[in-house]
Design an enzyme around this catalytic site. Structure first.
Site: not given
Ligand code: ASP
Length: 353
Positions: A90, A202, A220, A230-233, A253-254, A256
């Site tokens: 991850s 992450t 991450t 794509r970029v997340g948070d 984490t989680g 995003g």
């Molecule tokens: N937060 C991360 C994202 O959305 C993914 C994750 O933490 O599972 O890119």
């Protein structure tokens, strides 16, 4: 040694990406390690907090704090363990790829004492995006570099371009692709092996030094099989992590997309500014997430069925974490590094998970 000189010496003599064992060995340090004042003069209780995959990270970060390392240097050296670990799919090297089978990495960090921030998004071919984010923070007038430019920037500082897709990650990706569409020309893998949920992961790490200096980093490989680009948070300052040296730091984490909408790292620090303890601040941010969740994402019980976690530290060295459903987080509280239970909003609802 001047900063410029130390960079030159580094570029000619050291391989980037080798995990440092002592504070004085760090590549591109924010500052050299310096002796700690006696414990009676410490301004804060030193602490390192991370997501549940960060047990080694908090141990490493805390050890470095005790060697007098800078707060961000300690946090980055901590999360690098995970970035360099091919078995963590991850984060960093070995991370699960995007829909095209390409590993694209995101990271961001903030350094409380200098009030600086740095981030990279959709970075390919470099194992330790957290370090590159730190270099953006330290050596540029910018905050966020993405894609090809971020890679070229890293190469200029001596990072090596490498294939980040491990055999395991490739296999998981091929498996996902073969099960994506029953009408395509890939032979489906057996139904029993079908991947029903999309793996995510992450690492976030937040650190307070004995001097009361604070930093945060999140790194991450993002959502597995994401749309390329794509970029997340994680690389978004104020979402994936945030630090205000006067107040504290927080990270996430989680899922995003759900964090970006509430600027969760920033919001958690703001809740602490208003007097909340770290755990309460994390819970309050999660309530905001629930308020802003689109109906299409709610489970049959009206609750978000995804996973989202926040971690926080304050200036005094108090810490906490919260998640939508029961979870774990890693912390070194000065006595030991161990996993603890997060506070949570809901018991895990069997129906929607
Ligand atoms: N937060 C991360 C994202 O959305 C993914 C994750 O933490 O599972 O890119």
């Amino acid at each position: 040694m001047s900063d410029l000189l130390s960079r030159r010496v580094f570029l000619t003599s050291t391989a980037v990406g080798v995990a440092a064992t002592r504070a004085r060995d760090i590549a591109f340090p924010m500052r050299p390690a310096r002796p700690l004042p006696p414990a009676s003069r410490w301004a804060s209780k030193p602490v390192a907090v991370a997501s549940a995959n960060g047990l080694r990270a908090v141990q490493k970060a805390f050890d470095m704090l005790m060697q007098g390392a800078d707060t961000l240097d300690a946090a980055i050296e901590g999360v690098k363990i995970q970035e360099l670990d091919p078995n963590d799919d991850s984060v960093g090297y070995g991370g699960l790829p995007n829909a095209d089978g390409v590993v694209q990495l995101d990271a961001s960090c903030m350094h409380g004492p200098t009030k600086r921030a740095g981030a990279v998004g959709a970075l390919e071919g470099i194992k330790t995006p957290s370090e590159v984010a730190k270099l953006v923070l330290k050596y540029t007038n910018h905050i966020f570099l993405v894609g090809e430019g971020a890679k070229r920037f890293a190469l200029q500082y001596g990072f090596k371009e490498e294939d980040l897709l491990t055999a395991h990650a490739r296999e998981v990706w091929l498996h996902w692709r073969a099960n994506l569409n029953p009408d395509d020309d890939y032979l489906d893998v057996p139904e029993a092996e079908r991947m029903s949920t999309r793996p995510t992961g992450t690492i976030n790490c937040d650190v307070v030094t004995p001097q009361g200096d604070i930093s945060s980093v999140t790194t991450t490989s993002g959502l597995a099989f994401k749309i390329p680009g794509r970029v997340g948070d994680s690389p978004i300052i104020g979402a994936g992590q945030y630090t205000d040296n006067a107040i504290g730091a927080a990270g996430s984490t989680g899922r995003g997309e759900s964090n970006i909408k509430v600027c969760g790292g920033f919001l958690t620090v703001e809740f602490m500014r208003r007097g909340m303890k770290p755990t309460d601040a994390c819970l309050e941010t999660l309530k905001r997430v629930v308020q802003l969740t689109e109906p299409r994402l709610l489970g049959p019980d009206g609750r978000p069925p995804f996973s989202l976690n926040f971690y926080a530290v304050n200036k005094r060295g108090e810490f906490g974490a919260a998640s939508l459903y029961p979870g774990r987080f890693a912390a070194h509280d000065g006595a030991e590094a161990k996993l603890r239970d997060t506070a949570f909003l809901y018991e895990r609802p069997a129906a929607s998970r």
